[in-house]
Design a protein around this motif. Sequence first.
Motif, short mmCIF file in Angstrom:
data_model
loop_
_atom_site.label_atom_id
_atom_site.label_comp_id
_atom_site.label_asym_id
_atom_site.label_seq_id
_atom_site.Cartn_x
_atom_site.Cartn_y
_atom_site.Cartn_z
N ALA A 1 31.40 0.69 70.48
CA ALA A 1 31.45 1.28 71.82
C ALA A 1 31.02 0.29 72.89
CB ALA A 1 30.57 2.53 71.87
N MET A 2 29.97 -0.47 72.60
CA MET A 2 29.51 -1.48 73.56
C MET A 2 30.54 -2.59 73.71
SD MET A 2 25.42 -1.72 72.70
CE MET A 2 25.02 -2.63 74.19
N ALA A 3 31.24 -2.92 72.63
CA ALA A 3 32.28 -3.95 72.71
C ALA A 3 33.40 -3.50 73.64
CB ALA A 3 32.83 -4.25 71.31
N VAL A 4 33.80 -2.24 73.55
CA VAL A 4 34.84 -1.72 74.43
C VAL A 4 34.39 -1.80 75.88
CG1 VAL A 4 36.11 0.35 75.11
CG2 VAL A 4 35.89 -0.23 72.70
N SER A 5 33.15 -1.41 76.15
CA SER A 5 32.62 -1.45 77.51
C SER A 5 32.63 -2.86 78.08
CB SER A 5 31.19 -0.91 77.54
OG SER A 5 31.16 0.49 77.41
N GLY B 1 37.35 1.40 81.72
CA GLY B 1 37.14 0.99 80.34
C GLY B 1 35.66 0.93 79.98
N PHE B 2 34.87 0.42 80.92
CA PHE B 2 33.42 0.35 80.70
C PHE B 2 32.85 1.75 80.51
CE2 PHE B 2 28.99 0.01 81.81
CZ PHE B 2 28.61 -1.23 81.31
N GLY C 1 25.61 -0.95 85.45
CA GLY C 1 26.27 -0.44 84.26
C GLY C 1 25.76 -1.11 82.99
N ILE C 2 25.57 -2.43 83.05
CA ILE C 2 25.06 -3.17 81.90
C ILE C 2 23.65 -2.70 81.55
CG2 ILE C 2 24.28 -5.45 81.13
CD1 ILE C 2 26.70 -6.59 82.72
N SER C 3 22.84 -2.41 82.57
CA SER C 3 21.48 -1.92 82.34
C SER C 3 21.50 -0.59 81.60
CB SER C 3 20.74 -1.76 83.68
OG SER C 3 20.63 -2.99 84.34
#
Length: 255
Positions: free
Chosen positions: A192-196, A171-172, A239-241
């Motif tokens: 898109a960032m919310a889905v991730s 999902g990310f 991944g967050i970076s």
Amino acid sequence: MYVTAAHLFNLTPIVIVASLTLSLAAAGGFSRNRINLITDLIHPLMIILVLMGLVQMLTDVADPTQIGRILSVTLAPTLWGLVVAAVLTPFARTPDNLVIPLKFKLLGTLLLTFILASCVFMGPGVESIINLEAASLVTGGVILFALIDRVSGAGRSTGWATRLLGIGAAGFTCGVLAALPHLTQPQGLGPAMAVSLLSLLYSLLLLCVARLWLPERMPDTSGHVPTSFTALVLPALFGISILFAFLAAAFTTMN
């Protein structure tokens, strides 16, 4: 410097991490034989706190120059989770029977729910952490694996912790891929960032619940739950970076 003693020793994350640790201890009946419950779940819970903080940041931040400072505060729980895991891991051992008595499962679940719900209401708010696309991705992944088990005749298969982490990672990744076309349009990055972020958050919440209520289904073939710092925290932070590098690039394009 963004990271200062005031950020690292902020009382709020310390109290929350301590409360979550005590809740996990209560779920294990405060038994030394169940310290592994804390070491299995402390890192997923810290990442959940980080994801909540990031969602709040995306909701509230108005000045892009403040992203670095806010991130330094948001990521602080991972440090305290590492401290808790480092202190308790030498004492953790896998019990012969992973099943937790019902009264302790109920107590731990109620305490964890109360603490995390409090973090939501004090932070991003309920509406900010509800995303149908992310929920559909995670639900679809769980149903897919359940169907695979049924068709293959696996029955009560193990390794669900790895599966849930894989669903969150998928999902990310979908969110990251959806963000790529919007690097020159920051307003399109939000969904898109919310889905991730929320796909990973939902998957980790399911992992925590399942570890409490279906502990025998969680371990991998080696008998371990893959939620260590290197298996979970480092990939999640990487991944967050990447995601926030996209955000910084978008703001740079705007200017």
